[in-house]
Design an enzyme around this catalytic site. Sequence first.
Site, short mmCIF file in Angstrom:
data_model
loop_
_atom_site.label_atom_id
_atom_site.label_comp_id
_atom_site.label_asym_id
_atom_site.label_seq_id
_atom_site.Cartn_x
_atom_site.Cartn_y
_atom_site.Cartn_z
N ARG A 150 0.86 -1.18 0.00
CA ARG A 150 0.00 0.00 0.00
C ARG A 150 0.90 1.23 0.00
NH1 ARG A 150 -1.95 -3.56 3.95
NH2 ARG A 150 -4.03 -4.43 3.50
N LYS A 174 -1.65 -2.62 8.01
CA LYS A 174 -2.78 -2.13 8.78
C LYS A 174 -2.81 -2.76 10.17
CE LYS A 174 -6.05 -0.99 5.07
NZ LYS A 174 -7.39 -1.26 4.51
N HIS A 252 -2.32 2.54 -6.24
CA HIS A 252 -3.08 1.31 -6.01
C HIS A 252 -3.15 0.44 -7.26
CE1 HIS A 252 -5.04 -0.35 -2.53
NE2 HIS A 252 -6.03 -0.81 -3.27
#
Length: 308
Positions: A150, A174, A252
């Site tokens: 990411r 994350k 992305h």
Amino acid sequence: MKDAYWISSFLEAQAAERGAADNTRDAYARDLNDFTGWLAARNLDLATAQRADVEDYLIRCEAEGLAVATRARRLSSIRQVYRFAFEEGMRADNPAVQIAGPGRPKRLPKTLGIDEVDRLLTAAQSHGRTVQDRLRNTCLMQLLYATGMRVSELVTLPLSAARGDPRMLLIRGKGGKERMVPLSPPAREALAVWLAERDAAEDRARMAGKPASPQLFPSRGKSGHLTRHAFYLLIKEIAVTGGVSPAKVTPHTLRHAFATHLLQNGADLRAIQTFLGHADVATTEIYTHVLEARLKELVFDHHPLAND
């Protein structure tokens, strides 16, 4: 004041108990502040709003033309803050629990062909005002395509993760979850060249009395590292240099290209899930659309009756 207390308590719990990332908590805060602002205009708050009020708010969001994904996320935020309030005894019910969301359409991810990625990687080598910029840009693009990171994971990479000519890169994703992703030879080479240039620049800065940076891609800005927005603009410029439509290129889409090209070449879906840092393989399964052509090719090439 009560709404502000509910939201701050909810966000603290998300960080402490679920390890929610800063970006996730910022998104919750934006959604809930919009909802409570709408409630306040009607002399309501989180403690007094009922199911009909939540539904009216969602109707307002739709009337404003908000995307389906945005409306689904806002409903999710509202559900979660009410679930937290119920579990903490702040409210006896969850007025949003039975509200059906707008549903997210399953869209195939936008991706890039291998030739387009090659043009981007080549363009990065010549894009930049200085040699240092060009080496950094080359390293950024090679790491992004080699790992499927990411963009937030890429720009916040610590310098320590890149030391020692690594074959595997440690990525913090994350919720602070860590994963190891192998580096391709071109990515390792670009990383080694960038490190040498970066270290030389750091030595010069240190001699001038400036502190060293712990970031792989340092910046003079407040964050101390290259920002997501700056990289978003940079990759658009690289696309123009490489003759690729900038409308097709975002950080992305490079992540999607990484997954799609791996799957096209026979990689296992579970391995791709690990590389991308997806908690659920269902999230990764969207990439199986690329298998259709490959499966047809296998049947036509190898089935005994295919020639008939």
